[in-house]
Design a protein around this motif. Structure first.
Motif, PDB file in Angstrom:
ATOM      1  N   LEU A 106      -4.166   0.000  -0.242  1.00  0.00           N
ATOM      2  CA  LEU A 106      -3.549  -0.733  -1.352  1.00  0.00           C
ATOM      3  C   LEU A 106      -4.580  -1.627  -2.033  1.00  0.00           C
ATOM      4  CD1 LEU A 106      -0.204  -1.803   0.401  1.00  0.00           C
ATOM      5  CD2 LEU A 106      -0.474   0.002  -1.295  1.00  0.00           C
ATOM      6  N   TYR A 107      -5.803  -1.194  -2.098  1.00  0.00           N
ATOM      7  CA  TYR A 107      -6.846  -2.046  -2.653  1.00  0.00           C
ATOM      8  C   TYR A 107      -6.811  -2.090  -4.189  1.00  0.00           C
ATOM      9  CZ  TYR A 107      -9.568   2.356  -3.119  1.00  0.00           C
ATOM     10  OH  TYR A 107      -9.985   3.630  -3.423  1.00  0.00           O
ATOM     11  N   SER A 108      -7.408  -3.139  -4.730  1.00  0.00           N
ATOM     12  CA  SER A 108      -7.504  -3.354  -6.178  1.00  0.00           C
ATOM     13  C   SER A 108      -6.137  -3.372  -6.847  1.00  0.00           C
ATOM     14  CB  SER A 108      -8.393  -2.278  -6.822  1.00  0.00           C
ATOM     15  OG  SER A 108      -9.704  -2.350  -6.316  1.00  0.00           O
ATOM     16  N   ASN A 109      -5.268  -4.257  -6.353  1.00  0.00           N
ATOM     17  CA  ASN A 109      -3.954  -4.483  -6.956  1.00  0.00           C
ATOM     18  C   ASN A 109      -3.764  -5.980  -7.191  1.00  0.00           C
ATOM     19  OD1 ASN A 109      -2.498  -1.826  -7.194  1.00  0.00           O
ATOM     20  ND2 ASN A 109      -3.035  -1.696  -5.029  1.00  0.00           N
ATOM     21  N   LYS A 110      -2.520  -6.444  -7.206  1.00  0.00           N
ATOM     22  CA  LYS A 110      -2.213  -7.860  -7.427  1.00  0.00           C
ATOM     23  C   LYS A 110      -1.386  -8.430  -6.271  1.00  0.00           C
ATOM     24  CE  LYS A 110      -4.106  -8.168 -11.544  1.00  0.00           C
ATOM     25  NZ  LYS A 110      -5.279  -9.040 -11.796  1.00  0.00           N
ATOM     26  N   ILE A 111      -1.579  -7.887  -5.106  1.00  0.00           N
ATOM     27  CA  ILE A 111      -0.802  -8.276  -3.921  1.00  0.00           C
ATOM     28  C   ILE A 111      -1.244  -9.661  -3.438  1.00  0.00           C
ATOM     29  CG2 ILE A 111      -0.290  -7.653  -1.529  1.00  0.00           C
ATOM     30  CD1 ILE A 111      -0.900  -4.704  -2.426  1.00  0.00           C
ATOM     31  N   ASP A 112      -0.268 -10.524  -3.089  1.00  0.00           N
ATOM     32  CA  ASP A 112      -0.616 -11.890  -2.701  1.00  0.00           C
ATOM     33  C   ASP A 112      -0.306 -12.212  -1.234  1.00  0.00           C
ATOM     34  OD1 ASP A 112       2.142 -12.051  -2.719  1.00  0.00           O
ATOM     35  OD2 ASP A 112       2.275 -13.433  -4.414  1.00  0.00           O
ATOM     36  N   HIS A 113       0.064 -11.223  -0.443  1.00  0.00           N
ATOM     37  CA  HIS A 113       0.330 -11.477   0.973  1.00  0.00           C
ATOM     38  C   HIS A 113       0.175 -10.193   1.790  1.00  0.00           C
ATOM     39  CE1 HIS A 113       4.179  -9.792  -0.314  1.00  0.00           C
ATOM     40  NE2 HIS A 113       4.439  -9.540   0.950  1.00  0.00           N
ATOM     41  N   LEU A 126      -5.705  -0.262   7.483  1.00  0.00           N
ATOM     42  CA  LEU A 126      -5.073  -0.986   6.381  1.00  0.00           C
ATOM     43  C   LEU A 126      -6.167  -1.516   5.460  1.00  0.00           C
ATOM     44  CD1 LEU A 126      -2.609  -2.264   4.986  1.00  0.00           C
ATOM     45  CD2 LEU A 126      -2.844  -4.215   6.542  1.00  0.00           C
ATOM     46  N   ASN A 127      -6.092  -1.163   4.189  1.00  0.00           N
ATOM     47  CA  ASN A 127      -7.076  -1.620   3.210  1.00  0.00           C
ATOM     48  C   ASN A 127      -6.369  -2.400   2.105  1.00  0.00           C
ATOM     49  OD1 ASN A 127      -9.036  -1.905   1.165  1.00  0.00           O
ATOM     50  ND2 ASN A 127     -10.095  -0.053   1.831  1.00  0.00           N
ATOM     51  N   LEU A 128      -6.606  -3.703   2.088  1.00  0.00           N
ATOM     52  CA  LEU A 128      -6.014  -4.595   1.090  1.00  0.00           C
ATOM     53  C   LEU A 128      -7.099  -5.316   0.298  1.00  0.00           C
ATOM     54  CD1 LEU A 128      -3.143  -6.076   3.278  1.00  0.00           C
ATOM     55  CD2 LEU A 128      -2.799  -4.778   1.177  1.00  0.00           C
ATOM     56  N   SER A 129      -8.266  -4.741   0.222  1.00  0.00           N
ATOM     57  CA  SER A 129      -9.368  -5.371  -0.491  1.00  0.00           C
ATOM     58  C   SER A 129      -9.051  -5.508  -1.987  1.00  0.00           C
ATOM     59  CB  SER A 129     -10.646  -4.537  -0.328  1.00  0.00           C
ATOM     60  OG  SER A 129     -11.093  -4.566   1.015  1.00  0.00           O
ATOM     61  N   GLY A 130      -9.656  -6.522  -2.611  1.00  0.00           N
ATOM     62  CA  GLY A 130      -9.497  -6.681  -4.059  1.00  0.00           C
ATOM     63  C   GLY A 130      -8.108  -7.073  -4.493  1.00  0.00           C
ATOM     64  N   ASN A 131      -7.466  -7.965  -3.744  1.00  0.00           N
ATOM     65  CA  ASN A 131      -6.147  -8.471  -4.111  1.00  0.00           C
ATOM     66  C   ASN A 131      -6.191  -9.992  -4.228  1.00  0.00           C
ATOM     67  OD1 ASN A 131      -3.939  -6.270  -4.268  1.00  0.00           O
ATOM     68  ND2 ASN A 131      -5.128  -5.645  -2.482  1.00  0.00           N
ATOM     69  N   ASN A 132      -5.043 -10.650  -4.105  1.00  0.00           N
ATOM     70  CA  ASN A 132      -4.969 -12.111  -4.251  1.00  0.00           C
ATOM     71  C   ASN A 132      -4.448 -12.777  -2.983  1.00  0.00           C
ATOM     72  OD1 ASN A 132      -5.772 -11.960  -7.008  1.00  0.00           O
ATOM     73  ND2 ASN A 132      -3.662 -11.458  -7.593  1.00  0.00           N
ATOM     74  N   ILE A 133      -4.824 -12.256  -1.840  1.00  0.00           N
ATOM     75  CA  ILE A 133      -4.315 -12.737  -0.555  1.00  0.00           C
ATOM     76  C   ILE A 133      -5.114 -13.956  -0.090  1.00  0.00           C
ATOM     77  CG2 ILE A 133      -3.969 -12.125   1.868  1.00  0.00           C
ATOM     78  CD1 ILE A 133      -3.655  -9.197   0.865  1.00  0.00           C
ATOM     79  N   SER A 134      -4.405 -15.019   0.289  1.00  0.00           N
ATOM     80  CA  SER A 134      -5.066 -16.261   0.698  1.00  0.00           C
ATOM     81  C   SER A 134      -4.846 -16.618   2.160  1.00  0.00           C
ATOM     82  CB  SER A 134      -4.584 -17.422  -0.183  1.00  0.00           C
ATOM     83  OG  SER A 134      -3.175 -17.592  -0.065  1.00  0.00           O
ATOM     84  N   GLN A 135      -3.938 -15.916   2.848  1.00  0.00           N
ATOM     85  CA  GLN A 135      -3.665 -16.244   4.252  1.00  0.00           C
ATOM     86  C   GLN A 135      -3.600 -14.982   5.104  1.00  0.00           C
ATOM     87  OE1 GLN A 135      -0.016 -18.597   4.009  1.00  0.00           O
ATOM     88  NE2 GLN A 135      -1.210 -20.481   4.019  1.00  0.00           N
TER      89      GLN A 135
END
Length: 225
Positions: A106-113, A126-135
């Motif tokens: 799910l990389y390069s999206n606007k996910i925040d969590h 799990l690939n969440l690179s390039g999002n808006n996750i802070s925690q």
């Protein structure tokens, strides 16, 4: 996206009346168990899930019309899911998604969590690179996770986030403004033989190279020089 738009225009309309319920133009690659949509314009993601229930692999790249994952629960045979570069933000459907999913990109999206994926017990990547996750949250819900990518997000602290992930072997946290990385975290990483890629150290980090080496020496552990 300009080149992609030109490619879309050059492709013929799909003659499959079922496919026309969710895409415009011919899919780049399709089979009974695999569907790749990176040269098509996705119209309705939910219709894909209804029409293609036997998919093992679904790859969607650069489709800005996907706003949520409504309907994903229909894909109970799915093993690998790619929804990347789509500006996707709402992934709440994943938390109730019971599946055999093994790899999730799910990389390069606007996910925040980070979602709770306890209903996907076989997840190993799990690939969440390039999002808006802070925690760093909900990692405990993925006990079999081996590879975790969270580069270029907003993570400042790691703490004991990986405490329950004994299967982890690779973690990519490059491009995060890491402020605090404790010695305890480093020791756990080394004991589990995790591979951390390109850690970004903040100048005010509470962990200096000298103090780290001293702590590791006391515990008969070493660091690369």
């Amino acid at each position: 996206m300009a080149k992609q738009s030109e490619k879309i225009k050059s492709l013929p309309k799909s003659k499959d009346t079922q496919d026309s319920d969710f895409i415009i133009a011919k899919p780049e690659k399709t089979s009974n168990n695999e569907l790749c949509l990176f040269a098509c314009e996705v119209v309705f993601f939910e219709n894909i899930c209804q029409r293609k229930r036997n998919l093992h692999t679904l790859i969607i790249i650069g489709q800005y019309g996907i706003k949520s994952l409504n309907g994903i629960s229909n894909l109970i045979q799915l093993r690998e899911l790619w929804i990347v570069e789509c500006l996707l933000k709402d992934i709440s459907e994943l938390q109730s998604y019971n599946s055999k999913l093994e790899k999730l990109y799910l990389y390069s999206n606007k996910i925040d969590h980070i979602p709770n994926l306890s209903n996907c017990p076989e997840l190993i990547l799990l690939n969440l690179s390039g999002n808006n996750i802070s925690q760093l949250r909900n990692l405990h819900s993925m006990p079999k996770l081996r590879e975790f990518h969270l580069a270029n997000n907003r993570i400042r602290m790691i703490g004991d986030a990986f405490r329950d992930n004994s299967s982890l072997s690779t973690v990519n946290m490059a491009g995060n403004p890491l402020y605090q990385l404790t010695v305890v975290t480093i020791i756990r990483i080394l004991k589990n033989k995790m591979m951390f890629y390109n850690m970004l150290w903040h100048k005010n980090s509470d962990l200096s190279t000298k103090s780290l080496k001293n702590h590791l020496k006391q515990r008969n552990l070493t660091t690369a020089t």
